[in-house]
Design an enzyme around this catalytic site. Structure first.
Site, PDB file in Angstrom:
ATOM      1  N   VAL A  84       0.858  -1.181   0.000  1.00  0.00           N
ATOM      2  CA  VAL A  84       0.000   0.000   0.000  1.00  0.00           C
ATOM      3  C   VAL A  84       0.896   1.234   0.000  1.00  0.00           C
ATOM      4  CG1 VAL A  84      -1.650   1.343   1.367  1.00  0.00           C
ATOM      5  CG2 VAL A  84      -1.947  -1.130   1.110  1.00  0.00           C
ATOM      6  N   GLU A 176      19.632 -10.114  23.459  1.00  0.00           N
ATOM      7  CA  GLU A 176      19.462 -11.477  22.953  1.00  0.00           C
ATOM      8  C   GLU A 176      20.443 -11.781  21.833  1.00  0.00           C
ATOM      9  OE1 GLU A 176      14.705 -11.690  24.116  1.00  0.00           O
ATOM     10  OE2 GLU A 176      15.319 -11.120  22.102  1.00  0.00           O
ATOM     11  N   ALA A 321       4.269  -7.817  20.975  1.00  0.00           N
ATOM     12  CA  ALA A 321       3.218  -8.674  20.421  1.00  0.00           C
ATOM     13  C   ALA A 321       1.948  -8.712  21.272  1.00  0.00           C
ATOM     14  CB  ALA A 321       3.773 -10.082  20.205  1.00  0.00           C
TER      15      ALA A 321
END
Length: 430
Positions: A84, A176, A321
């Protein structure tokens, strides 16, 4: 008249198949609306595990699923693979890259975010960020190629540069990444090379702020610092990167020869605010009201990393999330209420489930307010929680097996170089 009959003509366009967009589609199941889901990728990606692809623990197929396959039984959902490039709010249409308009009755923008270089976009060539599978495989190959180059390099100074890895940004992703790269060098590959000792690799974690994991409590941040040191990671806090090139990084007056750098320091939202001519925050997230739509356009919702949503504590809802999934469910509730001509649900309320970060093999930190955990038990909880959110039993089993193999044998099973970047001149020319 049935709910399906009332709503059968209503067309919801969802742009973005990340956690937020996918949750809207799922929550509108059996609602009677027609849904068009648009994404520039053909897969949904479990972004929390991208760093494990980048560090060769997991294969890309273990954390991504074809969007069409997820909704193959949903005849109310049409999937379009496209980008888009604009929204014509006055005509109630989104515009695809080829100029095709897609009309909507309600629009949900969940277009995510990309890494931001704070005005130094030229650094991306030398320090890629980590937001897509392409990013992850690029980083994985640069890491592996660095060891291959070091094995062949006769000059000690150049060899040290190839064996120096700089991770810029001390949030969960940076922590991490740094811990897992150190594990890869010092455990997984220590017997595989003949001319170099991979345990001599230098892994730097660079954070401009005063401490790593700044969103966690200070005691957990301090534990993370100690755990990183045990992994062999050198942490630099309070020193911003002022230069990034193919030769290395500059921290203030100090130059560090480093041929592999990774950016984990900041994000910038998609250009949705420009499409909508809407107010936004400093990183481009669109300002929305209590029900997650534009204040003057109730037919346009903006959620996930694309939206600036204020929590009850006066702070922005984090771009993670669980927050994206909660926003997706709320938008679906608002749409159902409108189309049933019922009162709107209560304003969006974000329920924070806690902050989690892993630090190499068998170590993690969890901050759930009153409950704070660290070490091996936190690592197990972190793993179980993340496996739970994976899609499908096959993916859960594959990821669990990869982790067990890595934990027991110390081997990373996805160490593949497939894009022939080894033969390119930059940034690995010797």
């Amino acid at each position: 008249m049935s709910e399906a009959s009332l709503m059968k003509r209503h067309h919801v366009v969802v742009v973005g198949a990340g956690f937020a967009g996918l949750e809207v589609v799922r929550a509108l199941s059996s609602s009677g609306v027609q849904i068009t889901l648009i994404d520039q990728c053909n897969h949904h990606l479990f972004q929390p595990f991208l760093y494990q692809v980048a560090t060769s623990i997991l294969a890309p197929s273990e954390i991504a699923w074809p969007i069409r396959g997820l909704f193959e039984r949903r005849t109310d959902v049409t999937t379009i693979l496209a980008s888009v490039i604009d929204v014509k709010a006055d005509k109630k249409a989104v515009i695809l890259e080829d100029g095709t308009p897609v009309a909507y009755d309600s629009l949900v923008l969940a277009t995510g975010a990309r890494h931001a270089y704070f005005g130094n976009d030229q650094w991306e060539e030398f320090a890629p960020g980590l937001k897509s599978l392409e990013d992850a495989t690029t980083i994985r190959e640069r890491i592996l190629i660095a060891f291959e180059r070091a094995e062949r390099e006769p000059d000690p100074a150049k060899r040290r540069a190839f064996l120096t890895f700089g991770v810029i940004g001390g949030g969960p992703t940076g922590v991490e990444l740094a811990g897992t790269i150190a594990e890869l060098a010092k455990i997984a590959m220590r017997r595989e090379f003949r001319r170099i000792d991979t345990r001599e690799a230098r892994v730097l974690l660079i954070e401009a702020g005063p401490r790593v994991l700044p969103t966690f409590r200070e005691d957990l941040s301090e534990y993370a610092l100690q755990a990183l040191a045990k992994c062999g990671v050198e942490v630099r806090c309070g020193v911003p990167v002022t230069e990034c090139s193919e030769e290395g990084l500059r921290l203030g007056d100090e130059f560090i020869a480093c041929r592999t750098a990774i950016w984990a320091a900041g994000v910038s939202a998609s250009p949705a605010h420009r499409w909508l001519h809407a107010d936004c925050d400093r990183v481009g997230r669109v300002t929305v009201d209590a029900n997650l739509h534009l204040p003057d356009r109730p037919d346009i919702f903006v959620i996930g990393d694309t939206a600036s949503v204020m929590g009850e504590n006066g702070c922005p809802v984090p771009g993670i999330a669980p927050a994206a999934k909660q926003q997706g469910k709320h938008v679906a509730r608002v749409l159902r209420a409108r189309l049933r001509k019922m009162p709107a649900p209560k304003p969006f309320h974000y329920r924070h489930l806690g902050d989690l970060a892993t630090i190499g093999r068998g170590s993690a930190v969890i901050d759930m307010g009153r409950i704070r955990l660290r070490g091996r038990i936190a690592w197990w909880i972190w793993g179980i929680a993340h496996i739970y959110f994976l899609i499908g039993a096959r993916s859960r089993a594959a990821v669990a097996w990869s982790w067990i193999w890595t934990h027991l044998r110390g081997q990373h099973s996805a160490r593949l170089i497939v894009r022939q970047e080894y033969n390119r001149s930059a940034p690995y020319e010797t």
